[in-house]
Scaffold this motif. Structure first.
Motif, short mmCIF file in Angstrom:
data_model
loop_
_atom_site.label_atom_id
_atom_site.label_comp_id
_atom_site.label_asym_id
_atom_site.label_seq_id
_atom_site.Cartn_x
_atom_site.Cartn_y
_atom_site.Cartn_z
N ARG A 21 52.98 20.46 -108.31
CA ARG A 21 50.82 21.02 -107.96
C ARG A 21 50.64 21.86 -108.22
O ARG A 21 50.88 22.92 -107.68
CB ARG A 21 50.72 20.27 -106.55
CG ARG A 21 51.44 18.88 -105.86
CD ARG A 21 51.03 18.64 -104.62
NE ARG A 21 52.48 18.21 -103.43
CZ ARG A 21 52.35 17.05 -103.49
NH1 ARG A 21 51.17 16.00 -104.84
NH2 ARG A 21 53.21 15.92 -103.62
N LYS A 73 55.36 18.82 -107.17
CA LYS A 73 54.87 17.50 -107.13
C LYS A 73 55.96 16.35 -107.03
O LYS A 73 56.27 15.57 -107.78
CB LYS A 73 54.45 17.25 -108.40
CG LYS A 73 53.09 16.23 -108.93
CD LYS A 73 52.56 16.71 -109.66
CE LYS A 73 52.35 16.29 -110.81
NZ LYS A 73 51.73 16.77 -111.80
N LEU A 74 56.41 15.53 -105.96
CA LEU A 74 56.87 14.83 -105.87
C LEU A 74 56.21 14.36 -103.83
O LEU A 74 55.99 15.06 -103.34
CB LEU A 74 59.13 15.32 -105.27
CG LEU A 74 59.31 15.77 -106.21
CD1 LEU A 74 60.91 16.36 -105.81
CD2 LEU A 74 59.36 14.93 -107.00
N ASP A 75 57.20 12.94 -104.23
CA ASP A 75 56.66 12.73 -101.89
C ASP A 75 56.88 13.58 -101.37
O ASP A 75 58.43 13.94 -101.52
CB ASP A 75 57.57 11.85 -101.57
CG ASP A 75 56.55 10.18 -102.13
OD1 ASP A 75 54.94 10.23 -102.75
OD2 ASP A 75 56.93 9.23 -103.25
N SER A 76 56.27 14.43 -100.57
CA SER A 76 56.91 16.16 -99.83
C SER A 76 55.64 15.56 -98.67
O SER A 76 54.95 15.21 -98.23
CB SER A 76 55.90 16.78 -100.68
OG SER A 76 54.73 17.04 -100.88
#
Ligand SMILES: Cc1ncc(C[n+]2csc(CCOP(=O)(O)OP(=O)(O)O)c2C)c(N)n1
Ligand code: SF4
Ligand SMILES: [Mg+2]
Lengths: 290, 382
Positions: A21, A73-76
């Motif tokens: 991000r 930058k993943l679902d986190s």
């Protein structure tokens, strides 16, 4: 290397930028901190593993290391202190298609969250747990942790630590983890390879990544920022398949690194499906998540 | 192995089992729990029933883990629940706060027993009502419901799921040992007659999606992990994107979002019930098992010529303030009946604002309140 025209004042993209991000940079980690290196190793492994990144989730607890979830930058998910593993357990059980990476600190995973680690390993819950072991509680200013060496100084052991630290790989093995490795952030290739292997392997995988905290640990233990890295270089003994009971960290005799455990046993979900949901083992069963 | 989620029919069922069946009828497909009297039977029922409906049950290592697991499964898109009693409820508090802050739908059942501490494990009480309101740190709004019978717990569990999905927050069912362990007739209706709500779903471009940008009713749409939204969800103070921003403005905005979505929808959320209230001069305010006692007391009082009536709180939080305020303008007084030493009583006092006298019939837990005690208070106080 990529050629940049002299007229451009734009920084070249970092090869891992698509997993970061970038709108959240600069990050909070101090100069000389090792977390960023472990983090980029994890990102490189995620990228290199070939898994479906849209179905990949990073879960962290609280701490400097736990901030990783905020930069990937993943679902986190940045959860509560110590609770990344049970949160991740819920994600995985509700949607077994998700690949789960838990990225957190030694205090988070082994003090306040120790019970969850033990039981997730025992259940062989399918996830990869990466522990940044910086030998102390970095975020709160350098207190003693369950990993702080005997006699080391911290703000809450001002005259030295009276306690004995955990041998984390032994603990993971004893609890039932099916993949166990330890590297330092200096052994970046091996670390990345291990994380890649762990991500691709089903079952509970554990990787301990030794990492310096010069600001809160180093400073109180007469170590300059590079001293810990020198120890990682000089004292490392790479010994794959070493007996887990021999893996206590000893900065004088040497720190044993390597892949120690790589075995197979059924995961929680496999056993649950076999006993409770045999219909799910056939193809084309409707998804839980409908 | 598969069986219907809605077991339409007439049963003789305990409150605990009816709660589990209500959850399944509401679409609950994940339960993370830890055994504790008098809530264990909910977990045991879910352990049998969830795999029959392609769901998943897990007994976690403690209630902290149970609460964390149901938040995780909710973010995987699955309706989820846990059930506990006082000691476990205390352990869940931090992660209930995470659920509030991250606006995560789920249902938490507290089958109350006498406290504090290990207290009276097998005996009922209503002593956790204020813990339900304020038990997690910080300021927030919560929804808590109080069923008065096994039949009602079936329906209110469905309501709890619907509210949690609609308003994106943990919803609490504050029942007690007496309702949980009592067997009564429970009618489970046909599946098609049960109205279900689901969390608002996002539309439009995934890369521009903001997981905390409120929709028309103040609630933001909610995707699940694995759907390509690259969500970031944190318990730190965060902006509409979900990114942590630690400043006063963001804190103020976030707090407004999580409190106003409840405060602005009170009419949709709050449910109460009444018995002989229209012409009542003395109003008993009660809920859960104590509302049953109170109803018997009202009937008895009427025989004695005392114009008593009952306001039964089905929704405890948000508190039905307006109703109490309006009643305070026209009645002679209130009596709160609850199995504690005065928790909801204080709320009634606050809302009645010194206009009329207010009395408490309560005790510290272990058994129900006998209707005679309520009648005695009605006779003596007014
Ligand atoms: C329940 C709770 N207790 C205490 C804290 C304060 N706290 C924040 S981070 C932390 C320790 C983190 O240590 P570690 O997991 O080793 O992470 P590091 O900062 O060293 O990477 C503590 C005690 C908290 N956030 N929550
Ligand atoms: S306090 Fe230590 S662990 Fe935390 S960011 Fe700074 S150097 Fe890293
Ligand atoms: Mg640490």
């Amino acid at each position: 290397m990529q050629k940049i025209p002299m007229t451009s004042n734009k920084q070249p993209d970092h090869p891992l930028d698509d997993l970061i991000r970038t709108d959240r940079i600069p990050h909070i980690w101090c100069p000389g901190c090792g977390i960023g290196t472990v983090f980029s190793s994890c990102l490189a492994a995620l990228k290199g593993s070939g898994i479906d990144l849209q179905k990949t989730v990073m879960v962290s607890g609280i701490g400097c290391s736990g901030r990783a979830a905020g930069y990937v930058k993943l679902d986190s998910f940045h959860t509560t202190h110590g609770r990344a593993i049970p949160f991740a357990t819920g994600l995985k059980l509700a949607n077994p298609e998700l690949n789960i990476v838990v990225f957190s600190g030694d205090g988070d995973l082994f003090a306040i969250g120790g019970n969850h680690f033990i039981h997730a390993a025992r259940r062989n819950m399918d996830m990869t747990v990466i522990c940044v072991n910086n030998l102390n509680y970095g975020m709160t200013g350098g207190q003693v942790a369950a990993t702080t060496p005997h006699l080391a100084k911290s703000t809450t052991t001002p005259a030295g630590n009276p306690e004995t630290p955990f041998n984390l790989p032994l603990m993971a093995y004893a609890c039932g983890a099916t993949y166990v490795a330890r590297w330092t952030m200096l052994h970046i290739r091996d670390l990345t390879d291990s994380i890649t292997e762990a991500i691709c392997k089903k079952g509970f995988s554990f990787i301990e990544a030794l990492s310096p905290c010069p600001v809160n640990y180093g400073r109180r233990n007469k170590q300059k920022p590079l001293d810990m890295l020198k120890l990682y270089q000089e004292k490392a003994i790479i010994k794959n398949d070493a007996d887990p009971s021999t893996l206590d960290i000893d900065f004088e005799k040497g720190i044993i690194l390597g892949k120690f455990i790589d075995l197979d046993r059924p995961t929680f979900i496999e056993e649950y499906d076999k006993i409770y949901r045999p219909s799910r083992l056939q193809e084309n069963v409707p998804e839980l998540n409908s | 192995m598969t069986k219907p989620a809605v077991l339409t029919g007439e049963y003789f069922m305990t409150g605990d089992v009816a709660c589990a069946e209500g959850a399944l009828a509401a679409g609950c497909r994940f339960f993370g729990g830890y055994p504790i009297t008098p809530a264990t039977e909910i977990a045991e029922r879910m352990a049998i029933r969830l795999p029959q409906v392609e769901g998943c049950f897990i007994q976690m290592e403690d209630e902290i883990g149970a609460m964390a697991a149901i938040l995780g499964s909710s973010w995987a898109g699955v309706k989820s629940m846990t059930a506990t009693s006082g000691p476990g409820f205390s352990l869940m508090m931090e992660n209930i706060g995470l659920g509030i802050c991250t606006e995560t739908p789920c249902v938490v059942v507290n089958v109350q027993r006498g406290g504090p501490s290990t207290g009276l494990p097998t005996q009922g009480a209503q002593g956790d009502m204020m813990q339900a309101r304020w038990g997690s740190h910080g300021h927030y709004e919560i929804i808590a419901l109080a069923p008065s019978s096994p039949q009602e717990i079936f329906y209110l569990t469905i309501t709890a799921f619907n509210l949690s999905e609609k308003y994106r927050l943990p919803v609490l069912i504050m029942t007690d040992e007496i309702i949980g362990h009592m067997s009564e007739k429970v009618i489970i209706p046909e599946a098609k007659s049960i109205k279900l709500a689901s969390r608002p779903r996002p539309k439009g471009r995934k890369d521009r999606f903001k997981p905390f940008a409120p929709g028309p009713n103040g609630v933001a749409p909610m995707p699940a992990a694995g759907e390509g939204y690259n969500l970031h969800i944190t318990g730190l103070t965060h902006d509409e994107k979900g990114y942590p921003v630690m400043d006063v403005e963001t804190q103020t905005e976030m707090m407004a979002r999580i409190t106003e979505k409840i405060q602005k929808n009170l009419d949709d959320i709050i449910q109460t019930d009444s018995y002989l209230l229209d012409d009542a001069e003395i109003v008993i305010v009660s809920y859960g098992v104590s509302a049953r006692t109170s109803m018997a007391a009202v009937a008895e009082a009427r025989k004695l010529g005392i114009k008593a009536g009952l306001l039964r709180l089905v929704t405890i939080w948000p508190f039905p303030e307006d109703q109490i305020r309006k009643l305070a303008d026209r009645v002679k007084g209130f009596v709160t009946v609850e199995i504690n030493l005065g928790q909801i009583h204080r709320e009634v006092e606050r809302c009645a604002g010194g206009k009329v006298p207010i009395f408490l019939v309560g005790h510290s837990g272990g058994t129900i309140i006998h209707p005679d005690e309520v009648v005695k208070m009605l006779k003596e106080a007014f």
